[in-house]
Enzyme design. Structure first.
Site, PDB file in Angstrom:
ATOM      1  N   TYR A  55     -22.986  21.811 -74.925  1.00  0.00           N
ATOM      2  CA  TYR A  55     -22.602  22.600 -76.426  1.00  0.00           C
ATOM      3  C   TYR A  55     -21.539  21.891 -76.806  1.00  0.00           C
ATOM      4  O   TYR A  55     -20.395  22.241 -76.534  1.00  0.00           O
ATOM      5  CB  TYR A  55     -22.609  23.989 -75.889  1.00  0.00           C
ATOM      6  CG  TYR A  55     -23.734  24.717 -75.555  1.00  0.00           C
ATOM      7  CD1 TYR A  55     -24.965  23.998 -75.849  1.00  0.00           C
ATOM      8  CD2 TYR A  55     -23.708  25.980 -75.208  1.00  0.00           C
ATOM      9  CE1 TYR A  55     -26.115  25.088 -75.560  1.00  0.00           C
ATOM     10  CE2 TYR A  55     -24.809  26.891 -74.903  1.00  0.00           C
ATOM     11  CZ  TYR A  55     -25.835  26.207 -75.069  1.00  0.00           C
ATOM     12  OH  TYR A  55     -27.168  26.952 -74.852  1.00  0.00           O
ATOM     13  N   LEU A 208     -33.415  37.818 -80.608  1.00  0.00           N
ATOM     14  CA  LEU A 208     -33.443  37.895 -82.178  1.00  0.00           C
ATOM     15  C   LEU A 208     -33.846  36.921 -82.814  1.00  0.00           C
ATOM     16  O   LEU A 208     -33.845  36.704 -83.969  1.00  0.00           O
ATOM     17  CB  LEU A 208     -32.090  38.343 -82.640  1.00  0.00           C
ATOM     18  CG  LEU A 208     -31.159  39.390 -82.007  1.00  0.00           C
ATOM     19  CD1 LEU A 208     -29.864  39.707 -82.541  1.00  0.00           C
ATOM     20  CD2 LEU A 208     -31.937  40.831 -82.223  1.00  0.00           C
TER      21      LEU A 208
END
Length: 329
Positions: A55, A208
């Site tokens: 990341y 989500l």
């Protein structure tokens, strides 16, 4: 609320924190706000922090190290590795090939330990299954790291049922991290049953659907990041999927919760062997997500949700075609 991760695994928070977005994955982020968000998660007792060494080339791990300084014992660190980076659309860096070679893993962990400023990682996970290396060799290397005390538990990510079985025959697997939400339910066919047969926990990421199920995204114009390249957020797919979300918003209002809380509560309701790691970089959304633990879904609620979003109804694939071949391998 804590849950046991796998049959013989540790107790961790049922709703954890995905930290990827704090390192530029979905637009700009504020480091101070991100650190405060992690600190707030630990303050509220939500200890599962998910990151990866790729990341933003280690930035995310360094960020987390600052947030957990002096309170390492309160955090359960989940680190993915083995995902190489390569030039993506528009020259931006994106996912490259996966590497599960034992030497790579045994080298990479020391960089993660240095960036995180810790002497062990709780859950260490190859980000994808490397098709060029027998998975038994990959897991064997992680077993060596367990014996050295550098990691506590071994995980898998985006692996097929066959790969899970091969891996588990080599060394106990604590958890599989994979996308699972109202929009991504294909694991219910064979992967989830395999996990339950073998006593492996499920870490559900993107509950989500990268923000879409929150109801906050109204138009493709609201997206300024990598989601623009994902089929579910494009053209007719976007409009069809938006119609589904509007129906979920109505159910959430009837339950007295937000659409995000309803979507996360649905994931948790699929079994006590599941935890989920919605990502956010803001305290406001963090506290909203954690509020999903207070949402109780009845059988009638689950039936109503399933009537709106049965498995397979979402339009478009999770990733662009060039990335789909690396999933469930």
């Amino acid at each position: 609320m804590n849950r046991t991760l796998g049959t013989n695994g540790p107790a961790v928070s049922a709703v954890g924190l995905g930290c990827m977005g704090m390192s530029g994955a979905y637009g700009q982020s504020d480091e101070n706000e991100s650190i405060a968000t992690i600190e707030r998660a630990l303050e509220l007792g939500h200890n599962f922090l998910d990151t990866a060494d790729y990341y933003l080339l280690g930035h995310n791990e360094e960020l987390i190290s600052r947030a957990i300084a002096g309170k390492r014992d309160k955090a359960f660190l989940s680190v993915k590795t083995g995902q190489l980076v390569a030039p993506g659309p528009g020259g931006a860096m994106g996912p490259g090939p996966s590497c599960g070679h034992p030497n790579f893993l045994k080298n990479a962990i020391f960089y993660s330990l240095r960036r995180l400023k810790t002497d062990y990682i709780d859950l260490y996970t190859p980000a994808r299954v490397d098709p060029t290396i027998p998975i038994e060799e990959t897991i064997g290397a992680l077993f060596d790291l367990v014996q050295q005390g550098l990691i506590r538990y071994v995980g898998l990510s985006e692996a097929s049922a066959e790969s899970i079985r091969k891996a588990a025959a080599t060394h106990p697997i604590t958890a599989l991290q994979i996308e699972y939400s109202l929009w991504s339910r294909d694991i219910e066919i064979d992967i989830l049953p395999t996990l339950r047969e073998l006593g492996i926990g499920l870490v559900a990421y993107a509950p989500l659907s990268r923000g879409f199920l929150s109801g906050a995204i109204k138009s493709p114009d609201d997206l300024k990041d990598s989601r623009l390249h994902m089929p579910r957020y494009q053209g007719e797919n976007f409009q069809k999927n938006l119609e589904l979300v509007e129906k979920i918003k109505v159910l959430a209002a009837e339950k007295g919760c937000t659409p995000s809380q309803l979507a996360i509560a649905w994931v948790l309701a699929q079994g006590d062997d599941i935890i989920t790691i919605p990502g956010t970089k803001r305290i406001t959304y963090l506290e909203e997500n954690f509020g999903s633990e207070n949402v109780t879904l009845t059988c009638e609620d689950l039936q109503a949700i399933d009537a709106i979003m049965p498995a397979g109804i979402v339009s478009g694939t999770r990733y662009p075609e060039r990335f789909m071949t690396a999933l469930n391998r």
